[in-house]
Design a protein around this motif. Structure first.
Motif, PDB file in Angstrom:
ATOM      1  N   ALA A  54     -14.338  34.014 -38.555  1.00 31.79           N
ATOM      2  CA  ALA A  54     -14.538  32.579 -38.394  1.00 31.79           C
ATOM      3  C   ALA A  54     -13.353  31.967 -37.664  1.00 31.79           C
ATOM      4  O   ALA A  54     -12.197  32.233 -38.005  1.00 31.79           O
ATOM      5  CB  ALA A  54     -14.725  31.915 -39.758  1.00 31.79           C
ATOM      6  N   SER A  57     -10.972  28.289 -40.512  1.00 30.54           N
ATOM      7  CA  SER A  57     -10.961  28.807 -41.875  1.00 30.54           C
ATOM      8  C   SER A  57      -9.866  28.120 -42.672  1.00 30.54           C
ATOM      9  O   SER A  57      -8.774  27.884 -42.154  1.00 30.54           O
ATOM     10  CB  SER A  57     -10.741  30.323 -41.871  1.00 30.54           C
ATOM     11  N   SER A 249      -9.621  33.062 -48.192  1.00 29.69           N
ATOM     12  CA  SER A 249      -9.958  31.984 -47.263  1.00 29.69           C
ATOM     13  C   SER A 249     -11.418  31.615 -47.432  1.00 29.69           C
ATOM     14  O   SER A 249     -12.229  32.413 -47.944  1.00 29.69           O
ATOM     15  CB  SER A 249      -9.678  32.405 -45.822  1.00 29.69           C
ATOM     16  N   PRO A 251     -14.072  30.511 -44.772  1.00 29.19           N
ATOM     17  CA  PRO A 251     -14.322  30.263 -43.349  1.00 29.19           C
ATOM     18  C   PRO A 251     -15.463  29.280 -43.127  1.00 29.19           C
ATOM     19  O   PRO A 251     -16.374  29.164 -43.954  1.00 29.19           O
ATOM     20  CB  PRO A 251     -14.677  31.657 -42.820  1.00 29.19           C
ATOM     21  N   GLN A 256     -18.140  31.372 -35.021  1.00 25.63           N
ATOM     22  CA  GLN A 256     -17.554  32.694 -35.257  1.00 25.63           C
ATOM     23  C   GLN A 256     -17.344  33.411 -33.929  1.00 25.63           C
ATOM     24  O   GLN A 256     -18.155  33.280 -33.007  1.00 25.63           O
ATOM     25  CB  GLN A 256     -18.450  33.531 -36.171  1.00 25.63           C
TER      26      GLN A 256
END
Length: 401
Positions: A54, A57, A249, A251, A256
């Protein structure tokens, strides 16, 4: 009859000898594999692997407002869908509660010492004030009623009176110095107690702040991913983390990109804007397209036991696919260069000697060294700029060896 048989045998032997000599004189150069030069398209493409990630994020880290390590009490399930405000990590409160109790106890002790010290200083200062008042009155009385007439008082009485007055003056100065010294000493003692009080208040504030931040919540909707450490281990319940260390994380799945790892020797010519085709490992039948966004300037090792180094290449897909998910593996082809209508030869047919490139060009029944200059290259072929023409035949191996 025997003579005819002998003549036939000699004739057969001569014929066999001629055939053998003819075979020996056949040039061994006919066994050298050759390549016929013709206009073709030079395609330089690189095959590699990578994974999706991603672009945007939010990092989940251990709070920085607490000194020392913290222990994880609970974790949300990885790859689960989280909404804003959902608790993703909870830390153990045992150590923080112990620190809070110790800070409260120490703060109460420091406050009691400070009050006691203030009371002692007040009493000591009051006693000094009374002594100074008494000495001042005695000095004034001795000065007022001092008689130095020898007709009224004897010389011994006069000397005694003068010594008493001098003594009172010295004592008055001593009490003044003592008051000044007491002021400096009491100020230093109070500053030390105030410093200790501030220290305990800071510890108490840190403990209370840590207790208030035992839960880490998701700032926005997304998929929860945990970060692996240098040993490849992910966070787990009971694990220890340090302040500020990254736990995971969340995202943003709306955008992406693809992160590829290209072997350093194969990354020659890669640059932003070049075309990329790829497919996800889980859906090999669907071919997607994209373009290179950036190429890392420095190669890095990927594994400790792998001596090769890799260049990181970031690819932006032309469009986002519903199957995209951070961490999914992808197999990609990077189209570095495509040049149609050029003369190309295999790299194995090019030799060098004293910084001069050449090929072995067929000349009649043999081969001669033909100097050439190259243009673009791929992993298997090279463009011939000068030195060869269409229709020429070159050796794929060194005929001299």
């Amino acid at each position: 009859m025997q003579i005819k048989l002998l003549r036939s045998l000699l004739a057969a032997t001569g014929t066999l000898s001629l055939l053998t000599l003819a075979g020996c004189t056949e040039p061994a150069l006919q066994q050298v594999p050759v390549y016929k030069v013709a206009p073709d398209t030079l395609v330089h493409k690189v095959h590699t692997e990578g994974e999706l990630f991603a672009v945007n994020s939010v990092t989940i880290s251990a709070p920085r407002n607490v000194q020392g390590p913290r222990f994880i009490a609970s974790l949300a399930r990885e790859y689960s869908r989280v909404e804003p405000g959902d608790v993703v990590v909870t830390f153990d409160a045992t150590q923080l509660e112990r620190s809070q109790r110790q800070a409260n106890t120490s703060l109460s002790s420091v406050l009691a010492d400070e009050q006691q010290k203030l009371a002692e200083q007040q009493n000591e200062q009051k006693a000094l004030g009374l002594d100074q008042t008494l000495i001042a009155q005695e000095f004034n009385f001795a000065d007022r009623f001092s008689i130095d007439d020898v007709q009224i008082r004897s010389k011994l009485e006069i000397l005694d009176s003068m010594q008493n007055k001098e003594y009172l003056g010295e004592k008055k100065e001593y009490l003044g110095w003592q008051e000044q010294s007491f002021s400096q000493r009491s100020s230093g003692e109070l500053e030390l107690l105030q410093l200790q009080r501030g220290q305990q208040q800071n510890l108490l504030q840190q403990a209370e702040s840590g207790l208030a931040g035992l839960e880490v919540k998701a700032p926005h909707a997304g998929i929860l991913l945990f970060e692996s450490n240098w040993r490849g281990e992910k966070p787990e319940v009971g694990g220890m983390v340090f302040p500020g260390s990254k736990i995971g994380s969340i995202p943003d799945l709306a955008l992406q990109h693809l992160k590829l790892q290209v072997i350093e020797q194969e990354a020659i010519g890669l640059k932003a804007g070049q075309r990329v085709t790829f497919h996800l490992a889980a859906w090999p039948e669907k071919v997607l397209s994209g373009s290179i966004v950036s190429v890392a300037a420095v190669a890095q090792s990927r594994e400790r036991r792998d001596p090769r180094k890799y260049i990181e290449v970031i690819v932006a897909p032309e469009q986002q696919d519903p199957n995209f998910m951070p961490g999914i593996k992808a197999i990609a082809t990077l189209w570095v260069n495509e040049k149609p209508g050029i003369l190309k030869v295999p790299l194995q047919a090019i030799f060098s000697e004293q910084q001069q490139l050449y090929v072995y060009k067929r000349n009649g029944s043999g081969f001669v060294k033909q100097p050439v200059s190259l243009g673009s290259k791929s992993l298997s072929h090279a463009e011939i700029s000068t030195g060869l023409n269409a229709g020429d035949e070159i050796a794929l191996i060194n005929p001299e060896s």
